[in-house]
Design an enzyme around this catalytic site. Structure first.
Site, PDB file in Angstrom:
ATOM      1  NE  ARG A  37      -2.674   1.027   3.615  1.00  0.00           N
ATOM      2  CZ  ARG A  37      -3.578   1.081   4.592  1.00  0.00           C
ATOM      3  NH1 ARG A  37      -4.869   1.164   4.292  1.00  0.00           N
ATOM      4  NH2 ARG A  37      -3.214   1.043   5.859  1.00  0.00           N
ATOM      5  CG  ASP A  84      -3.905   2.593  11.657  1.00  0.00           C
ATOM      6  OD1 ASP A  84      -4.842   3.367  11.932  1.00  0.00           O
ATOM      7  OD2 ASP A  84      -4.003   1.691  10.805  1.00  0.00           O
TER       8      ASP A  84
HETATM    9  C1  LIG Z   1      -6.907   1.339   9.823  1.00  0.00           C
HETATM   10  C2  LIG Z   1      -5.881   0.572   9.075  1.00  0.00           C
HETATM   11  O1  LIG Z   1      -5.322   1.062   8.147  1.00  0.00           O
HETATM   12  S1  LIG Z   1      -5.519  -0.987   9.568  1.00  0.00           S
HETATM   13  C3  LIG Z   1      -4.026  -1.384   8.685  1.00  0.00           C
HETATM   14  C4  LIG Z   1      -2.863  -0.622   9.150  1.00  0.00           C
HETATM   15  N1  LIG Z   1      -2.500  -0.942  10.534  1.00  0.00           N
HETATM   16  C5  LIG Z   1      -1.738  -2.028  10.793  1.00  0.00           C
HETATM   17  O2  LIG Z   1      -1.335  -2.696   9.869  1.00  0.00           O
HETATM   18  C6  LIG Z   1      -1.425  -2.364  12.211  1.00  0.00           C
HETATM   19  C7  LIG Z   1      -0.863  -3.758  12.283  1.00  0.00           C
HETATM   20  N2  LIG Z   1      -0.534  -4.199  13.651  1.00  0.00           N
HETATM   21  C8  LIG Z   1       0.539  -3.770  14.284  1.00  0.00           C
HETATM   22  O3  LIG Z   1       1.272  -2.920  13.836  1.00  0.00           O
HETATM   23  C9  LIG Z   1       0.854  -4.447  15.608  1.00  0.00           C
HETATM   24  O4  LIG Z   1       0.034  -5.558  15.791  1.00  0.00           O
HETATM   25  C10 LIG Z   1       0.682  -3.542  16.848  1.00  0.00           C
HETATM   26  C11 LIG Z   1       1.647  -2.362  16.761  1.00  0.00           C
HETATM   27  C12 LIG Z   1      -0.735  -3.026  16.979  1.00  0.00           C
HETATM   28  C13 LIG Z   1       1.019  -4.387  18.078  1.00  0.00           C
HETATM   29  O5  LIG Z   1       2.325  -4.905  17.857  1.00  0.00           O
HETATM   30  P1  LIG Z   1       3.219  -5.482  19.033  1.00  0.00           P
HETATM   31  O6  LIG Z   1       3.188  -4.532  20.185  1.00  0.00           O
HETATM   32  O7  LIG Z   1       4.533  -5.870  18.475  1.00  0.00           O
HETATM   33  O8  LIG Z   1       2.381  -6.759  19.426  1.00  0.00           O
HETATM   34  P2  LIG Z   1       2.911  -8.050  20.193  1.00  0.00           P
HETATM   35  O9  LIG Z   1       3.977  -7.696  21.171  1.00  0.00           O
HETATM   36  O10 LIG Z   1       1.710  -8.755  20.718  1.00  0.00           O
HETATM   37  O11 LIG Z   1       3.540  -8.919  19.020  1.00  0.00           O
HETATM   38  C14 LIG Z   1       3.808 -10.296  19.139  1.00  0.00           C
HETATM   39  C15 LIG Z   1       4.523 -10.749  17.909  1.00  0.00           C
HETATM   40  O12 LIG Z   1       3.660 -10.579  16.786  1.00  0.00           O
HETATM   41  C16 LIG Z   1       4.301  -9.764  15.816  1.00  0.00           C
HETATM   42  N3  LIG Z   1       3.274  -8.934  15.183  1.00  0.00           N
HETATM   43  C17 LIG Z   1       2.332  -8.154  15.763  1.00  0.00           C
HETATM   44  N4  LIG Z   1       1.548  -7.578  14.837  1.00  0.00           N
HETATM   45  C18 LIG Z   1       2.013  -8.007  13.646  1.00  0.00           C
HETATM   46  C19 LIG Z   1       1.597  -7.762  12.317  1.00  0.00           C
HETATM   47  N5  LIG Z   1       0.553  -6.980  12.053  1.00  0.00           N
HETATM   48  N6  LIG Z   1       2.289  -8.338  11.324  1.00  0.00           N
HETATM   49  C20 LIG Z   1       3.337  -9.156  11.594  1.00  0.00           C
HETATM   50  N7  LIG Z   1       3.775  -9.430  12.845  1.00  0.00           N
HETATM   51  C21 LIG Z   1       3.114  -8.850  13.847  1.00  0.00           C
HETATM   52  C22 LIG Z   1       5.303  -8.941  16.558  1.00  0.00           C
HETATM   53  O13 LIG Z   1       6.316  -8.480  15.705  1.00  0.00           O
HETATM   54  C23 LIG Z   1       5.777  -9.938  17.587  1.00  0.00           C
HETATM   55  O14 LIG Z   1       6.689 -10.809  16.948  1.00  0.00           O
HETATM   56  P3  LIG Z   1       7.808 -11.661  17.794  1.00  0.00           P
HETATM   57  O15 LIG Z   1       7.067 -12.472  18.800  1.00  0.00           O
HETATM   58  O16 LIG Z   1       8.476 -12.495  16.772  1.00  0.00           O
HETATM   59  O17 LIG Z   1       8.709 -10.659  18.421  1.00  0.00           O
HETATM   60  O1  LIG Z   2      -7.110   1.588   5.938  1.00  0.00           O
HETATM   61  C1  LIG Z   2      -8.016   1.150   6.558  1.00  0.00           C
HETATM   62  C2  LIG Z   2      -8.873   1.951   7.366  1.00  0.00           C
HETATM   63  O2  LIG Z   2      -9.762   1.392   8.023  1.00  0.00           O
HETATM   64  O3  LIG Z   2      -8.661   3.170   7.379  1.00  0.00           O
HETATM   65 MG   LIG Z   3      -7.084   3.784   5.971  1.00  0.00          MG
END
Ligand SMILES: CC(=O)SCCNC(=O)CCNC(=O)[C@H](O)C(C)(C)COP(=O)(O)OP(=O)(O)OC[C@H]1O[C@@H](n2cnc3c(N)ncnc32)[C@H](O)[C@@H]1OP(=O)(O)O
Ligand SMILES: O=CC(=O)O
Ligand SMILES: [Mg+2]
Length: 529
Positions: free
Chosen positions: A182, A468
C-alpha cells in the site's frame, strides 16, 4: 562510493560526491546509505521521475477538485451519486478476471514495512499480507528506505532477521502469504526527494521504487504471471482512480509486461468515494482486484466531510461500529457493487489485538473480533483484515466455516437487496452518547499516537487496541468537532470542561456546579399541603 560533480555527456546523469547517482532534475535530500543506494539507483530514479513528470499536473488538478468538493460540503451540500455517471452505474460491464494467485483472500494480515513484521506476516498463515507505507507507517526517510530494502528481499525470498537480544533468527517459511503493497495517498509529498525543484509525489515514489525493483521477480515467484499487487488508499473520486490506472499502464509499458498484469484493491474509506464505487472500479477495470471497507478512515472522513454540519456530530468513537446504519449500508453496498463487477469485496479491520496479561479481557476481545468477522462473511465479504498474527486462526475458522470450499463469494453472494441503498442511508447520522470519557480517551490516544508517530512508530498498541494513522485521525477530528460546536456531554463530569470552553465566562464555578450536588428527598420537600 565517490563521484565527481558535473554532468556526464550523453548519459544526462549528475553525480554528487559521496552521494546518490541521480538523473538530471532529481535531488535526494535524505541521508546517504549504501543499502539505500541499491534502491535509489539511477534507473529507478529515472522511472520515478518519469511518472512524476507525466502525472503531476493530473494529481494537482485532482487535489484542486478535492478542495472544491470540500467547499461545497462546507456550504451545506451533502455528498451523493453523480448524475453525470449514471450510465457507468447502470451499465452491464465487469472487471477483468481475478488472477488465480489471489482468488482466495479470506484472511489478510496488515502491517508496516518493518523487517521482522514482514517475515512474521508472510509466515502468519494469512492468505495475503498487505505491507504498508500508509496508515501503519510513520514516513521517515529511514522507515521508507528500509521498507523498500525489506520488500525487495522479501520478493526475492532472501529476507531474514536476527534478534540478537532473544537469540532468534527469522526466515521465511515454505508457504507464505501473497504480498500486496500500500503506497501513501495522493495528497502527501515526499520531501526527501525533489524532482524538477518540487517534492516528489509520495505515492509515486513508493509505487515506482517498489515496482521497478520487484515486478519481474514478483511475476515469477508470487503472482503466477500477474502482479505486483497493490492496495490504494484514501481516494475520493474516480478521477483519482483514473490517474492510478494510467500510472499502471505506463509502468507496464515502460518495462514491457502485459497490460493488466498489475492489480489493485481500492480502499473505500472516504465518504465521497462511497458514491463512486462503480466509477472507481470502472476506471481500474483492467487492473482491479476489488474494493475494501477501510472503516477507520471512513469514520474519519464522515467527520471531515461534515465538519461544517453541526447536526451530524458523531457519538463516542467506541460507539461508531459496523452496527451503525451508515456503516452497515456502506459495507452492503460495497459487497453488491464488487460482486456485480466480478471482484472481491474485502472487509475491514477489527482494532482488537491479543491482551497477554489478562485472559478474561483477551477472551472478550477475541469474541468481539469473531463476531465482527462473522457479520462480515455472512454479509458476503470475500475476506477480511487482521492486525495481529495471533488473531489469524480464529478469523480463518470463522471464514472457513461460512465460505465452504469456494475461494470467494463473488458468484454466490450477489446482495441484490443492497441495490436499494439510498444516499440518505449512507449518510444517516450515527446514534449514541457523547461523553467526557470519550473526549478524554480521544485526547490520550491522540497525544500518545502522535508522540509515537513523530519518533518513527506508525502503528502502536494503546489501551489494548491497535492504533494507526486512521484511528488516531478519528480521535483528533472528533475532539475538534465537539469543541468547535461546544457539545454538551452526556453523563457526569462535564461541568468543568464546559465552563472552560464556554464563549461567555460563567460567574461562579460553584453556582453552576451546585445543581449536580442537590439531591431532593423523594417526597419533594417538607411542606404538608
Ligand atoms: C486502519 C488501518 O489502516 S488498519 C491497517 C494498518 N494498521 C496495521 O497494519 C497495524 C498492524 N498491527 C501492528 O502494527 C501491531 O500488531 C501492533 C503495533 C498493533 C502491536 O504490535 P506489538 O506490540 O509488536 O504486538 P505483540 O507484542 O503482541 O507482538 C507479538 C509478535 O507478533 C508480531 N506482530 C504483531 N503484529 C504483527 C503484524 N501486524 N504483522 C506481523 N507481525 C506482527 C510482533 O512483531 C511480535 O513478533 P515476535 O514475537 O516475533 O517478536
Ligand atoms: O485503511 C483502513 C482503514 O480502516 O482506514
Ligand atoms: Mg485507511
Amino acid at each position: 562510493m565517490s563521484f565527481s560533480v558535473g554532468y556526464y555527456g550523453d548519459t544526462g546523469v549528475k553525480k554528487i560526491p559521496g552521494g546518490y547517482d541521480v538523473p538530471v532534475g532529481v535531488d535526494i535530500r535524505g541521508r546517504y546509505d549504501e543499502e539505500f543506494a541499491k534502491i535509489l539507483t539511477k534507473d529507478a530514479l529515472m522511472f520515478v521521475a518519469d511518472l512524476q513528470r507525466e502525472f503531476r499536473n493530473h494529481v494537482k488538478y485532482a487535489m484542486e477538485c478535492r478542495k472544491e468538493a470540500k467547499a461545497r460540503y462546507n456550504s451545506g451540500v451533502l455528498p451523493g451519486f453523480d448524475p453525470a455517471t449514471r450510465n457507468v452505474r447502470e451499465g452491464d460491464w465487469v472487471c477483468a478476471e481475478v488472477p488465480p494467485a489471489v482468488a482466495d483472500r479470506r484472511v489478510e494480515i496488515t502491517g508496516p514495512v518493518e523487517r521482522k513484521m514482514i517475515i512474521n506476516a508472510l509466515n502468519s498463515g494469512a492468505k495475503v499480507f498487505m505491507s504498508d507505507f500508509e496508515d501503519a507507517l510513520s514516513p521517515t526517510w529511514e522507515n521508507l528506505m528500509k521498507g523498500q530494502v525489506n520488500l525487495k528481499d522479501a520478493v526475492n525470498g532472501t529476507i531474514s532477521y536476527e534478534d540478537k537480544a532473544r537469540n532468534r533468527v527469522y526466515n521465511l517459511n515454505d508457504q507464505t502469504a501473497k504480498l500486496f503493497v500500500r503506497p501513501r495517498g495522493w495528497h502527501l509529498p515526499e520531501s526527501h526527494i525533489f524532482i524538477d525543484g518540487e517534492p516528489a509525489i509520495a505515492c509515486l515514489v513508493d509505487f515506482g521504487l517498489y515496482f521497478h525493483h520487484n515486478h519481474a521477480a514478483f511475476h515469477k515467484t508470487q503472482g503466477q504471471g500477474y502482479g505486483p499487487f497493490f492496495y490504494l488508499p484514501k481516494m475520493e473520486n474516480s478521477r483519482e482512480a483514473r490517474i492510478w490506472n494510467n500510472v499502471f499502464e505506463r509502468a507496464e509499458k515502460m518495462v514491457g509486461i502485459k497490460r493488466g498484469s498489475i492489480r489493485a484493491t481500492v480502499l473505500i474509506e472516504t465518504l465521497p468515494a462511497v458514491f463512486q464505487m462503480d466509477e472507481i472500479l470502472y476506471e481500474l477495470r483492467d487492473h482491479s482486484v476489488g474494493l475494501n471497507c477501510g472503516r477507520w478512515d471512513y469514520i474519519f472522513s464522515y467527520v471531515k466531510t461534515f465538519q461544517a454540519h453541526p447536526d451530524r456530530l458523531l457519538p463516542d468513537r467506541v460507539l461508531v461500529g459496523m452496527g451503525q446504519h451508515f456503516m452497515r449500508s456502506y459495507s452492503d453496498l460495497l459487497i453488491r457493487t464488487c460482486h456485480r463487477r466480478g471482484v472481491h469485496a474485502m472487509g475491514g479491520m477489527a482494532a482488537q489485538i491479543p491482551i497477554r496479561d489478562d485472559p478474561a479481557a483477551n477472551e472478550a476481545a477475541l469474541e468481539l473480533v469473531k463476531k465482527d468477522k462473522l457479520r462480515e462473511v455472512q454479509a458476503g465479504h470475500d475476506g477480511t483484515w487482521a492486525a495481529h498474527p495471533g488473531l489469524i486462526p480464529a478469523i480463518m475458522e470463522v471464514f472457513n466455516n461460512n465460505m465452504g470450499d469456494k475461494p470467494n463469494l463473488i458468484k454466490t453472494m450477489k446482495r441484490e437487496d443492497a441495490a436499494n441503498i439510498t444516499e440518505e442511508t449512507c449518510v444517516q447520522i450515527p446514534r449514541g452518547v457523547r461523553t467526557i470519557d470519550g473526549l478524554r480517551l480521544n485526547t490520550r490516544v491522540g497525544i500518545q499516537y502522535l508522540a509515537a508517530w513523530l519518533t518513527g512508530q506508525g502503528s502502536v498498541p494503546l489501551y489494548n487496541l491497535m492504533e494507526d494513522a486512521a484511528t488516531a485521525e478519528i480521535s483528533r477530528v472528533q475532539n475538534w468537532q465537539w469543541l468547535k460546536y461546544g457539545v454538551e456531554f452526556d453523563g457526569d463530569g462535564w461541568v468543568c470542561d464546559r465552563q472552560c470552553t464556554a464563549p461567555v465566562l460563567d460567574d461562579f464555578l460553584t453556582l453552576n456546579a451546585y445543581n449536580h450536588i442537590v439531591v431532593h428527598h423523594p417526597t419533594a420537600g417538607s411542606s404538608k399541603l
